[in-house]
Design a protein around this motif. Structure first.
Motif, mmCIF file in Angstrom:
data_model
loop_
_atom_site.group_PDB
_atom_site.id
_atom_site.type_symbol
_atom_site.label_atom_id
_atom_site.label_comp_id
_atom_site.label_asym_id
_atom_site.label_seq_id
_atom_site.Cartn_x
_atom_site.Cartn_y
_atom_site.Cartn_z
ATOM 1 N N SER A 1 -22.919 -25.079 9.938
ATOM 2 C CA SER A 1 -24.357 -25.295 10.133
ATOM 3 C C SER A 1 -24.651 -26.559 10.946
ATOM 4 O O SER A 1 -25.664 -26.632 11.649
ATOM 5 N N LEU A 2 -23.762 -27.558 10.870
ATOM 6 C CA LEU A 2 -23.979 -28.803 11.614
ATOM 7 C C LEU A 2 -23.693 -28.637 13.103
ATOM 8 O O LEU A 2 -24.096 -29.479 13.910
ATOM 9 N N TYR A 3 -23.003 -27.564 13.493
ATOM 10 C CA TYR A 3 -22.656 -27.341 14.890
ATOM 11 C C TYR A 3 -23.732 -26.520 15.619
ATOM 12 O O TYR A 3 -23.645 -26.333 16.824
ATOM 13 N N MET A 4 -24.720 -26.049 14.868
ATOM 14 C CA MET A 4 -25.743 -25.204 15.460
ATOM 15 C C MET A 4 -26.909 -26.012 15.987
ATOM 16 O O MET A 4 -27.309 -27.024 15.387
ATOM 17 N N ASP A 5 -27.469 -25.541 17.106
ATOM 18 C CA ASP A 5 -28.690 -26.165 17.597
ATOM 19 C C ASP A 5 -29.883 -25.616 16.803
ATOM 20 O O ASP A 5 -29.742 -24.759 15.930
ATOM 21 N N LYS A 6 -31.071 -26.120 17.121
ATOM 22 C CA LYS A 6 -32.256 -25.752 16.360
ATOM 23 C C LYS A 6 -32.539 -24.247 16.435
ATOM 24 O O LYS A 6 -32.896 -23.612 15.445
ATOM 25 N N HIS A 7 -32.336 -23.677 17.621
ATOM 26 C CA HIS A 7 -32.574 -22.243 17.800
ATOM 27 C C HIS A 7 -31.623 -21.430 16.927
ATOM 28 O O HIS A 7 -32.026 -20.442 16.290
ATOM 29 N N ALA A 8 -30.356 -21.835 16.883
ATOM 30 C CA ALA A 8 -29.355 -21.117 16.084
ATOM 31 C C ALA A 8 -29.662 -21.235 14.596
ATOM 32 O O ALA A 8 -29.481 -20.278 13.829
ATOM 33 N N LEU A 9 -30.145 -22.401 14.154
ATOM 34 C CA LEU A 9 -30.482 -22.577 12.742
ATOM 35 C C LEU A 9 -31.648 -21.686 12.333
ATOM 36 O O LEU A 9 -31.672 -21.144 11.220
ATOM 37 N N GLU A 10 -32.606 -21.522 13.228
ATOM 38 C CA GLU A 10 -33.713 -20.605 12.944
ATOM 39 C C GLU A 10 -33.212 -19.169 12.840
ATOM 40 O O GLU A 10 -33.656 -18.391 11.996
ATOM 41 N N GLU A 11 -32.264 -18.833 13.722
ATOM 42 C CA GLU A 11 -31.680 -17.490 13.672
ATOM 43 C C GLU A 11 -30.880 -17.312 12.385
ATOM 44 O O GLU A 11 -30.883 -16.227 11.774
ATOM 45 N N LEU A 12 -30.186 -18.361 11.944
ATOM 46 C CA LEU A 12 -29.439 -18.311 10.684
ATOM 47 C C LEU A 12 -30.391 -18.082 9.513
ATOM 48 O O LEU A 12 -30.099 -17.280 8.604
ATOM 49 N N LYS A 13 -31.494 -18.773 9.552
ATOM 50 C CA LYS A 13 -32.495 -18.629 8.492
ATOM 51 C C LYS A 13 -32.969 -17.183 8.401
ATOM 52 O O LYS A 13 -33.100 -16.615 7.307
ATOM 53 N N THR A 14 -33.199 -16.556 9.555
ATOM 54 C CA THR A 14 -33.632 -15.153 9.585
ATOM 55 C C THR A 14 -32.523 -14.228 9.102
ATOM 56 O O THR A 14 -32.763 -13.266 8.375
ATOM 57 N N ARG A 15 -31.285 -14.516 9.513
ATOM 58 C CA ARG A 15 -30.150 -13.677 9.147
ATOM 59 C C ARG A 15 -29.927 -13.656 7.640
ATOM 60 O O ARG A 15 -29.450 -12.653 7.093
ATOM 61 N N LEU A 16 -30.262 -14.753 6.946
ATOM 62 C CA LEU A 16 -29.998 -14.863 5.515
ATOM 63 C C LEU A 16 -31.149 -14.333 4.661
ATOM 64 O O LEU A 16 -31.091 -14.400 3.424
ATOM 65 N N THR A 17 -32.208 -13.833 5.278
ATOM 66 C CA THR A 17 -33.287 -13.180 4.521
ATOM 67 C C THR A 17 -32.839 -11.783 4.105
ATOM 68 O O THR A 17 -31.808 -11.269 4.579
ATOM 69 N N LYS A 18 -33.624 -11.139 3.223
ATOM 70 C CA LYS A 18 -33.285 -9.785 2.755
ATOM 71 C C LYS A 18 -33.212 -8.813 3.931
ATOM 72 O O LYS A 18 -32.254 -8.040 4.063
ATOM 73 N N GLN A 19 -34.177 -8.881 4.818
ATOM 74 C CA GLN A 19 -34.195 -7.983 5.965
ATOM 75 C C GLN A 19 -33.021 -8.263 6.910
ATOM 76 O O GLN A 19 -32.406 -7.340 7.452
ATOM 77 N N GLY A 20 -32.735 -9.546 7.099
ATOM 78 C CA GLY A 20 -31.642 -9.925 8.003
ATOM 79 C C GLY A 20 -30.290 -9.451 7.494
ATOM 80 O O GLY A 20 -29.452 -8.948 8.256
ATOM 81 N N ILE A 21 -30.055 -9.613 6.172
ATOM 82 C CA ILE A 21 -28.773 -9.195 5.592
ATOM 83 C C ILE A 21 -28.619 -7.678 5.677
ATOM 84 O O ILE A 21 -27.562 -7.171 6.103
ATOM 85 N N GLU A 22 -29.657 -6.955 5.311
ATOM 86 C CA GLU A 22 -29.580 -5.491 5.327
ATOM 87 C C GLU A 22 -29.378 -4.958 6.747
ATOM 88 O O GLU A 22 -28.613 -4.007 6.970
ATOM 89 N N ARG A 23 -30.064 -5.583 7.716
ATOM 90 C CA ARG A 23 -29.938 -5.141 9.104
ATOM 91 C C ARG A 23 -28.509 -5.337 9.607
ATOM 92 O O ARG A 23 -27.938 -4.473 10.271
#
Length: 827
Positions: A121-143
């Motif tokens: 997580s420390l190697y990610m830029d701000k855009h990647a962290l936002e994408e990580l946040k989305t990926r870890l939501t219920k919709q992101g995991i299921e997708r």
């Protein structure tokens, strides 16, 4: 000198057998040493030993070892290199298993990089962290789980796809890679993290050999190892005509350069030998035994020279490797002069002792003077700090004296030993001529025209001097054609990073200070990249983000923690796996826990984290023992402009102490002035020394100038020709300036010596008598140096071309201008 030569004549007659036995023993010993000589092809071995710019560059190489890497390239003509991942894995395993290879890197985020996995997580830029946040939501995991299922069911799915999905089912890897590539690696395809070009035509593997590319012994063993591994891989490929394997990078260049220069040295030695003896036989039509004693005399001198070179230096470098071809062309001159005069006198008198005595007392003084001036010119190069020219000057100077000694002692002993046993084996019954009467007639009938033409050519050449340039690029002395360099250019086109980067070194007294300076530099580099000053860079940020970037990431991570419940996230993940038919493996608990830990990071990483890592590639960017960090700056073109370099240096100075910059562009730019200055100094010293040697020989200032004027004229004609034709000086061929003084002066000395010793009535008689030998000497010198033109290295090839042009110019001036001047003085 005459008295000394008389004593040599008597000594040879009395002890010729002992001389030959002693020389055979000495030659055997020196020949044994020759086989131990290695040739160093690294340009650094030809540059000054003590120079701030070079020291900075060499220290950088020693501290970070960035020049000791090999790039294995897989090229797909049909642009489908991503179909060869299994072959890539197989080849990489073979490379890793080699004891001569330290490590192999073929994937930007290999899954065994524990440090990066734990703290991704420390190697990610701000855009990647936002994408990580989305990926870890219920919709992101299921997708993502559903995408995994579709990918595995696809007809183009591979075993590697399955393995990656099992290891990273939420595909955090793709977010991580996207973040890294936005930091200056946009021309690399991010598929599975392999180093692939965007057009899918090239995949590269980085290999770090366990030894230095400057260790010739290791390079030889490493080449055999790589050849064996690649051969096995080609067998595995079968008759696949789409895929090609190649080698690039500094280590590939070192392997190629070593093989090229070894081959060139052997070929040039053989070529120059054949040309010299062919000319000798074609012009003089001597008997076979004459060729034999000439060959024995010359090879004896070469053996002594190389044996002494080994004892002094232990090796040859790029510049001094030409000494064999050089001495082959020069050494035969002394043999020709002494033997021809001895034969000429023998035809007249039939007395061997008298003939040899006359040759040594009448002709040899000019030969000695010519050899001493040539040797002195070579030795004068020692004033330069450039190791290549310094070594060449010493070895060539010793070689010329060895050739002289061998001609005076060994050859004369062989003549006595052979001819005294059976007459007629060596000497012809009549004198051979090669038609100097025409030149003698021109000098006699048109001396004024000869002088006027010489003045006109001199004036034109002076105009051409303005066109002389110095090429300070390393390519100017490197190989003419190099498969490694051509492949490296292709890599630059596909991956957006040209060779010859600028390297910035940060150092500090402690780790806190080093981290602070590292942060400042990364900020400045980002500014340069945004402004288009550089196209990309590589640095420690791949392994340890700057402190300011980490603090930004930690701030965003707090927002992610506030919005995501780790326990709920795990339940959603397990449920999604089950709904899509995946087996819930035991390792998934640790996988989800690892993601939770990465989100929970509250403190930045420091240099201690790097020191605990097993990733050996970090050494390219961080030296823990010396507390130094390195960054590499790239641009779209191969050569850095002076304006860009100056701007970067100035802005770097603004950061304060602890920042240094180096690179081949900076190093060679700083060396240009010094080598020109030192070469001019060496030439001046050679010119002065030659002046006094000639004066010592002829005891007359007027005669000194008679020899010097055609030499100077021939020299200026050579420079003028270079200016008009665009032949540029470089770090190797600039030695031709001094060498030409030593070589070109001989022709005038020989003609003037003949005029004085034989008490000729006019200058044209000297041309008719000595001219044939002078022409032959020039032709053999051209054969020796001319063979260098075919070498694979530009620096050596252009040195051969310049010397060849200079010899022709000095020969013509000695045959025409010198006798014309002598004619006017007579009148």
């Amino acid at each position: 000198m005459t008295n000394l030569l008389k004593k040599i004549s008597s000594f040879v007659f009395r002890f010729h057998q002992a001389i030959l036995v002693s020389s055979i023993i000495l030659t055997i010993l020196t020949t044994a040493l020759i086989f131990r000589i290695d040739i160093k092809t690294d340009i650094l071995d030809a540059l000054p030993a003590k120079n701030p710019a070079i020291d900075t560059f060499v220290n950088f190489l020693n501290d970070f070892g960035s020049m000791d890497n090999l790039i294995v390239v897989l090229k797909s003509k049909d642009k489908k290199v991503d179909e060869y991942f299994e072959l890539t894995e197989s080849l990489s395993r073979r490379l890793k298993d080699s004891p001569l290879i330290e490590y192999v890197d073929y994937n930007i985020v290999q899954l065994d990089k524990e440090m990066m996995i734990k703290n991704f997580s420390l190697y990610m830029d701000k855009h990647a962290l936002e994408e990580l946040k989305t990926r870890l939501t219920k919709q992101g995991i299921e997708r993502q789980i559903k995408q995994n299922k579709n990918q595995l069911l696809s007809p183009v799915s591979t075993p590697l796809d399955s393995e990656l999905i099992v290891r990273d089912p939420l595909n955090i890897r793709s977010i991580m890679l996207s973040s890294l590539f936005r930091q200056g690696m946009d021309k690399i395809n991010i598929k599975h993290g392999y180093y692939i070009s965007n057009n899918n035509s090239m995949l590269i593997i980085f290999v770090k050999p366990a030894g230095s590319s400057r260790d010739i012994g290791f390079v030889k063993r490493f080449k055999n190892e790589i050849d064996h591994i690649l051969e096995d891989t080609k067998k595995q490929m079968g008759k696949n005509h789409d895929l090609q394997l190649g080698l690039a990078g500094p280590y590939a260049f070192a392997i190629e350069a070593h093989a090229t220069i070894q081959k060139d040295v052997i070929i040039n030695a053989i070529t120059s030998t054949l040309l010299v003896f062919f000319l000798f036989q074609f012009v003089y039509r001597k008997r076979v035994f004459v060729l034999i004693i000439a060959a024995l005399t010359l090879l004896t001198a070469l053996s002594w020279t190389l044996g002494i070179a080994y004892l002094i230096f232990g090796n040859l470098n790029m510049a001094s490797s030409i000494v064999t071809a050089m001495l082959m062309g020069l050494g035969i001159d002394y043999i020709i002069h002494i033997f021809n005069r001895c034969e000429e006198e023998y035809i007249k008198t039939g007395d061997l002792r008298c003939s040899l005595y006359t040759a040594l007392t009448k002709t040899a003084p000019g030969v000695v003077a010519g050899a001493v001036t040539t040797s002195a010119a070579f030795f004068s190069i020692v004033v330069t700090s450039f190791k290549g020219l310094y070594q060449l000057g010493i070895i060539a100077g010793i070689g010329v004296l060895a050739c002289l000694f061998s001609s005076l002692i060994i050859m004369t002993s062989l003549i006595i030993a052979i001819e005294s046993r059976k007459k007629g084996l060596l000497f012809s019954s009549k004198e051979q001529r090669i038609g100097m009467e025409g030149i003698g007639k021109i000098v006699k009938d048109y001396p004024r025209a000869v002088i006027l033409v010489s003045i006109a050519l001199l004036a034109i050449s002076l105009i051409g001097l303005s066109g002389i340039k110095f090429d300070n690029r390393p390519e100017a002395v490197g190989p003419k054609t190099s498969h490694a360099m051509l492949l490296e250019k292709e890599i630059a086109e596909h991956f957006g990073r040209q060779k010859n980067p600028l390297m910035i070194i940060i150092e500090a007294e402690n780790k806190e200070g080093l981290m602070d300076r590292y942060d400042k530099l990364e900020t400045l580099i980002g500014k340069w990249q945004s402004a288009g000053i550089i196209s990309s860079h590589s640095g420690l940020n791949m392994f340890l983000p700057p402190l300011s970037k980490q603090m930004e990431a930690i701030f965003v991570l707090k927002e992610i923690r506030d919005s995501i419940d780790p326990d709920r996230m795990e339940k959603i993940f397990i449920q999604a796996l089950q709904e899509n038919g995946f087996v819930v493996a035991e390792q998934y608990a640790a996988y989800i826990k690892g993601i939770g830990n990465a989100i929970d990071i509250k403190q930045p990483l420091g240099l201690k984290t790097l020191e605990d890592s097993n990733d050996k590639k970090i050494r390219y960017f961080y030296n823990k023992d010396r507390l130094k960090i390195a960054a590499y700056l790239y641009q779209d073109s191969e050569q850095w402009s002076e304006a860009k370099t100056t701007l970067i240096e100035k802005e770097l100075e603004g950061l304060g102490k602890g920042f240094n910059i180096t690179g081949t562009s900076i190093m060679f730019a700083n060396l240009k002035t010094s080598i020109i200055r030192e070469s001019v100094a060496a030439s001046t010293i050679a010119f002065i020394i030659i002046f006094f040697i000639i004066y010592f020989q002829f005891k007359s200032i007027k005669r000194v100038f008679l020899v010097k004027i055609p030499l100077a004229t021939g020299f200026i004609l050579t420079l003028g020709f270079m200016g008009f034709t665009g032949i540029q000086f470089n770090y190797i061929n600039i030695g031709a300036i001094t060498l030409l003084f030593g070589i070109g002066v001989d022709y005038g000395i020989y003609i003037l010596q003949d005029y004085i010793e034989e008490e000729r009535k006019n200058a044209e008689d000297s041309v008719k008598h000595a001219g044939k030998t002078v022409v032959m000497c020039a032709m053999t010198t051209i054969a020796g140096f001319g063979s260098l033109v075919t070498t694979g290295f530009r620096g050596i090839a252009t040195l051969g071309a310049i010397i060849t042009i200079g010899v022709i110019a000095c020969l013509l001036c000695a045959l025409f201008l010198l006798p014309a001047l002598m004619h006017y003085i007579e009148e």
